[in-house]
Write a protein that holds these residues in place. Sequence first.
Motif, PDB file in Angstrom:
ATOM      1  N   SER A   1      10.708 -35.268  -5.224  1.00  0.00           N
ATOM      2  CA  SER A   1       9.566 -35.693  -4.419  1.00  0.00           C
ATOM      3  C   SER A   1      10.056 -35.956  -2.999  1.00  0.00           C
ATOM      4  CB  SER A   1       8.970 -36.965  -5.041  1.00  0.00           C
ATOM      5  OG  SER A   1       7.899 -37.442  -4.262  1.00  0.00           O
TER       6      SER A   1
ATOM      7  N   LEU B   1      24.826 -41.665   4.503  1.00  0.00           N
ATOM      8  CA  LEU B   1      24.798 -40.653   5.571  1.00  0.00           C
ATOM      9  C   LEU B   1      23.525 -39.809   5.480  1.00  0.00           C
ATOM     10  CD1 LEU B   1      26.320 -39.149   7.891  1.00  0.00           C
ATOM     11  CD2 LEU B   1      27.135 -37.579   6.128  1.00  0.00           C
TER      12      LEU B   1
ATOM     13  N   ILE C   1      22.866 -25.729   6.624  1.00  0.00           N
ATOM     14  CA  ILE C   1      22.726 -26.562   5.424  1.00  0.00           C
ATOM     15  C   ILE C   1      22.207 -27.935   5.838  1.00  0.00           C
ATOM     16  CG2 ILE C   1      23.944 -27.633   3.491  1.00  0.00           C
ATOM     17  CD1 ILE C   1      25.901 -25.242   3.639  1.00  0.00           C
ATOM     18  N   HIS C   2      21.181 -28.415   5.115  1.00  0.00           N
ATOM     19  CA  HIS C   2      20.602 -29.740   5.371  1.00  0.00           C
ATOM     20  C   HIS C   2      20.663 -30.540   4.077  1.00  0.00           C
ATOM     21  CE1 HIS C   2      18.097 -32.654   7.479  1.00  0.00           C
ATOM     22  NE2 HIS C   2      17.438 -32.811   6.349  1.00  0.00           N
ATOM     23  N   GLY C   3      20.979 -31.843   4.207  1.00  0.00           N
ATOM     24  CA  GLY C   3      21.037 -32.722   3.042  1.00  0.00           C
ATOM     25  C   GLY C   3      20.131 -33.919   3.216  1.00  0.00           C
TER      26      GLY C   3
ATOM     27  N   GLY D   1       9.135 -36.864   1.029  1.00  0.00           N
ATOM     28  CA  GLY D   1       8.153 -37.494   1.905  1.00  0.00           C
ATOM     29  C   GLY D   1       7.682 -36.555   3.012  1.00  0.00           C
TER      30      GLY D   1
ATOM     31  N   PHE E   1      30.574 -28.654   2.696  1.00  0.00           N
ATOM     32  CA  PHE E   1      29.761 -28.413   1.501  1.00  0.00           C
ATOM     33  C   PHE E   1      30.484 -27.453   0.564  1.00  0.00           C
ATOM     34  CE2 PHE E   1      26.769 -29.712   4.774  1.00  0.00           C
ATOM     35  CZ  PHE E   1      26.011 -30.662   4.118  1.00  0.00           C
TER      36      PHE E   1
ATOM     37  N   ARG F   1      28.572 -36.916  11.231  1.00  0.00           N
ATOM     38  CA  ARG F   1      29.800 -36.704  10.467  1.00  0.00           C
ATOM     39  C   ARG F   1      29.848 -35.240  10.058  1.00  0.00           C
ATOM     40  NH1 ARG F   1      30.990 -41.846   7.500  1.00  0.00           N
ATOM     41  NH2 ARG F   1      30.729 -43.377   9.165  1.00  0.00           N
TER      42      ARG F   1
ATOM     43  N   THR G   1      19.172 -37.730   0.987  1.00  0.00           N
ATOM     44  CA  THR G   1      19.313 -38.619  -0.173  1.00  0.00           C
ATOM     45  C   THR G   1      17.969 -38.784  -0.866  1.00  0.00           C
ATOM     46  OG1 THR G   1      21.088 -39.771   0.934  1.00  0.00           O
ATOM     47  CG2 THR G   1      19.988 -40.965  -0.838  1.00  0.00           C
ATOM     48  N   ALA G   2      17.966 -38.714  -2.191  1.00  0.00           N
ATOM     49  CA  ALA G   2      16.712 -38.862  -2.952  1.00  0.00           C
ATOM     50  C   ALA G   2      16.990 -39.472  -4.325  1.00  0.00           C
ATOM     51  CB  ALA G   2      16.028 -37.509  -3.113  1.00  0.00           C
ATOM     52  N   ASN G   3      16.123 -40.415  -4.712  1.00  0.00           N
ATOM     53  CA  ASN G   3      16.218 -40.899  -6.099  1.00  0.00           C
ATOM     54  C   ASN G   3      14.975 -40.526  -6.903  1.00  0.00           C
ATOM     55  OD1 ASN G   3      14.429 -42.782  -5.080  1.00  0.00           O
ATOM     56  ND2 ASN G   3      15.417 -44.553  -6.008  1.00  0.00           N
ATOM     57  N   ALA G   4      13.985 -39.881  -6.237  1.00  0.00           N
ATOM     58  CA  ALA G   4      12.796 -39.423  -6.955  1.00  0.00           C
ATOM     59  C   ALA G   4      13.105 -38.055  -7.548  1.00  0.00           C
ATOM     60  CB  ALA G   4      11.597 -39.369  -6.012  1.00  0.00           C
TER      61      ALA G   4
ATOM     62  N   ALA H   1      20.799 -40.481   4.044  1.00  0.00           N
ATOM     63  CA  ALA H   1      19.554 -41.265   4.142  1.00  0.00           C
ATOM     64  C   ALA H   1      19.330 -41.719   5.577  1.00  0.00           C
ATOM     65  CB  ALA H   1      19.627 -42.472   3.214  1.00  0.00           C
TER      66      ALA H   1
ATOM     67  N   ALA I   1       9.886 -36.334   6.116  1.00  0.00           N
ATOM     68  CA  ALA I   1      11.280 -35.889   5.981  1.00  0.00           C
ATOM     69  C   ALA I   1      11.418 -34.457   6.487  1.00  0.00           C
ATOM     70  CB  ALA I   1      11.717 -35.970   4.516  1.00  0.00           C
ATOM     71  N   SER I   2      12.434 -34.204   7.303  1.00  0.00           N
ATOM     72  CA  SER I   2      12.616 -32.835   7.790  1.00  0.00           C
ATOM     73  C   SER I   2      12.986 -31.900   6.629  1.00  0.00           C
ATOM     74  CB  SER I   2      13.649 -32.780   8.918  1.00  0.00           C
ATOM     75  OG  SER I   2      14.824 -33.417   8.543  1.00  0.00           O
ATOM     76  N   MET I   3      13.503 -32.482   5.533  1.00  0.00           N
ATOM     77  CA  MET I   3      13.822 -31.670   4.353  1.00  0.00           C
ATOM     78  C   MET I   3      12.604 -30.902   3.831  1.00  0.00           C
ATOM     79  SD  MET I   3      15.922 -30.546   2.245  1.00  0.00           S
ATOM     80  CE  MET I   3      17.468 -31.344   1.934  1.00  0.00           C
TER      81      MET I   3
HETATM   82  P1  FAD Z   1      17.303 -36.348   8.582  1.00  0.00           P
HETATM   83  O1  FAD Z   1      16.839 -37.742   8.746  1.00  0.00           O
HETATM   84  O2  FAD Z   1      17.284 -35.384   9.704  1.00  0.00           O
HETATM   85  O3  FAD Z   1      18.766 -36.302   7.926  1.00  0.00           O
HETATM   86  C1  FAD Z   1      19.216 -37.341   7.112  1.00  0.00           C
HETATM   87  C2  FAD Z   1      20.661 -37.633   7.475  1.00  0.00           C
HETATM   88  O4  FAD Z   1      21.499 -36.619   6.902  1.00  0.00           O
HETATM   89  C3  FAD Z   1      20.945 -37.660   8.970  1.00  0.00           C
HETATM   90  O5  FAD Z   1      21.754 -38.800   9.235  1.00  0.00           O
HETATM   91  C4  FAD Z   1      21.715 -36.363   9.195  1.00  0.00           C
HETATM   92  O6  FAD Z   1      22.686 -36.496  10.217  1.00  0.00           O
HETATM   93  C5  FAD Z   1      22.392 -36.131   7.851  1.00  0.00           C
HETATM   94  N1  FAD Z   1      22.634 -34.712   7.593  1.00  0.00           N
HETATM   95  C6  FAD Z   1      21.733 -33.787   7.185  1.00  0.00           C
HETATM   96  N2  FAD Z   1      22.316 -32.587   7.063  1.00  0.00           N
HETATM   97  C7  FAD Z   1      23.628 -32.737   7.416  1.00  0.00           C
HETATM   98  C8  FAD Z   1      24.760 -31.864   7.505  1.00  0.00           C
HETATM   99  N3  FAD Z   1      24.670 -30.542   7.245  1.00  0.00           N
HETATM  100  N4  FAD Z   1      25.953 -32.385   7.855  1.00  0.00           N
HETATM  101  C9  FAD Z   1      26.076 -33.709   8.140  1.00  0.00           C
HETATM  102  N5  FAD Z   1      25.045 -34.600   8.086  1.00  0.00           N
HETATM  103  C10 FAD Z   1      23.837 -34.108   7.739  1.00  0.00           C
HETATM  104  N6  FAD Z   1      13.081 -39.836   0.635  1.00  0.00           N
HETATM  105  C11 FAD Z   1      12.293 -38.958  -0.035  1.00  0.00           C
HETATM  106  O7  FAD Z   1      11.485 -38.253   0.593  1.00  0.00           O
HETATM  107  N7  FAD Z   1      12.373 -38.830  -1.402  1.00  0.00           N
HETATM  108  C12 FAD Z   1      13.232 -39.566  -2.148  1.00  0.00           C
HETATM  109  O8  FAD Z   1      13.297 -39.408  -3.372  1.00  0.00           O
HETATM  110  C13 FAD Z   1      14.061 -40.507  -1.467  1.00  0.00           C
HETATM  111  N8  FAD Z   1      14.927 -41.274  -2.163  1.00  0.00           N
HETATM  112  C14 FAD Z   1      15.771 -42.104  -1.509  1.00  0.00           C
HETATM  113  C15 FAD Z   1      16.684 -42.848  -2.245  1.00  0.00           C
HETATM  114  C16 FAD Z   1      17.564 -43.701  -1.613  1.00  0.00           C
HETATM  115  C17 FAD Z   1      18.547 -44.487  -2.446  1.00  0.00           C
HETATM  116  C18 FAD Z   1      17.532 -43.822  -0.200  1.00  0.00           C
HETATM  117  C19 FAD Z   1      18.504 -44.746   0.493  1.00  0.00           C
HETATM  118  C20 FAD Z   1      16.615 -43.096   0.552  1.00  0.00           C
HETATM  119  C21 FAD Z   1      15.714 -42.229  -0.098  1.00  0.00           C
HETATM  120  N9  FAD Z   1      14.789 -41.468   0.611  1.00  0.00           N
HETATM  121  C22 FAD Z   1      13.966 -40.589  -0.049  1.00  0.00           C
HETATM  122  C23 FAD Z   1      14.689 -41.552   2.072  1.00  0.00           C
HETATM  123  C24 FAD Z   1      15.407 -40.373   2.770  1.00  0.00           C
HETATM  124  O9  FAD Z   1      16.738 -40.220   2.305  1.00  0.00           O
HETATM  125  C25 FAD Z   1      15.458 -40.616   4.299  1.00  0.00           C
HETATM  126  O10 FAD Z   1      14.154 -40.866   4.780  1.00  0.00           O
HETATM  127  C26 FAD Z   1      16.086 -39.448   5.024  1.00  0.00           C
HETATM  128  O11 FAD Z   1      16.535 -39.865   6.298  1.00  0.00           O
HETATM  129  C27 FAD Z   1      15.131 -38.293   5.243  1.00  0.00           C
HETATM  130  O12 FAD Z   1      15.915 -37.196   5.655  1.00  0.00           O
HETATM  131  P2  FAD Z   1      15.358 -35.989   6.502  1.00  0.00           P
HETATM  132  O13 FAD Z   1      15.187 -34.794   5.626  1.00  0.00           O
HETATM  133  O14 FAD Z   1      14.199 -36.407   7.344  1.00  0.00           O
HETATM  134  O15 FAD Z   1      16.564 -35.621   7.406  1.00  0.00           O
END
Ligand code: FAD
Length: 159
Positions: free
Chosen positions: A49, A81, A28-30, A51, A94, A90, A32-35, A83, A54-56
């Motif tokens: 939306s 966390l 499971i991957h999470g 980016g 889920f 941590r 943060t997104a406000n789009a 974001a 983003a690994s997501m």
């Molecule tokens: P990673 O950077 O690899 O993971 C993000 C974080 O989540 C890491 O700290 C990781 O440890 C943790 N995590 C993931 N899965 C787990 C798990 N199973 N257990 C515990 N921890 C876990 N980006 C967008 O593309 N679109 C948006 O709409 C957007 N909106 C945002 C809104 C806000 C308010 C904020 C603060 C950020 C937003 N971002 C958005 C930016 C985005 O959240 C970050 O760039 C994020 O780090 C990208 O995540 P990632 O998929 O690359 O995963």
Amino acid sequence: MEDRLFRNAMGKFATGVTVITTNRNGNIHGMTANAFMSVSLAPKLVVISVGEKASMLEHIQHSGTFTVNILSAQQQELSMLFAGQIKDKRHVKFGDLQGAPTIEGAIAQVSCEVASTFIEGDHTLFIGRVKNIHIEDGEPLLFFNGQYGALAVGTTLQI
Ligand code: FAD
Ligand code: NAD
């Protein structure tokens, strides 16, 4: 145009905050997104939306599913966390919505199957066909001007 000017302008649009979750081969991957936006009632569609960095992005491309978890005012730490604003690892427990991973305590959980995908600039828009919904009472976490916030007590409009 400066990126900062664009972000400052977009930041004037107050939003809630979601954590998008997906299950890729049991992991499971999470994120943060406000789009996030509601798109259509018949059929029920939403859009997120993601980016290009983003690994997501790759996780959803593989799983073909995602859940939008609308965070409560008590869940700022989870937003930080997922974001990447909290650096230490941590353990997050889920929840489950008929097979879809969820954030427990979110005020709404909306599980979706990807209906279509549009690459636009440096983001990919995923249109999600809504499969299941769970709602809980509670107030939302807000994001405005690059800062977290909450509804002020007593500001609910009486119409
Ligand atoms: P990673 O950077 O690899 O993971 C993000 C974080 O989540 C890491 O700290 C990781 O440890 C943790 N995590 C993931 N899965 C787990 C798990 N199973 N257990 C515990 N921890 C876990 N980006 C967008 O593309 N679109 C948006 O709409 C957007 N909106 C945002 C809104 C806000 C308010 C904020 C603060 C950020 C937003 N971002 C958005 C930016 C985005 O959240 C970050 O760039 C994020 O780090 C990208 O995540 P990632 O998929 O690359 O995963
Ligand atoms: P910020 O001032 O960067 O964000 C204000 C607003 O600008 C956001 O609500 C969003 O609408 C827009 N925005 C910011 N970065 C964007 C991007 N890369 N693509 C499209 N729109 C974007 O707020 P902040 O506190 O500095 O944000 C924390 C981090 O989260 C930053 O790295 C920011 O880039 C990222 N973020 C990304 C998105 C996004 O990709 N859609 C949205 C919000 C925040």
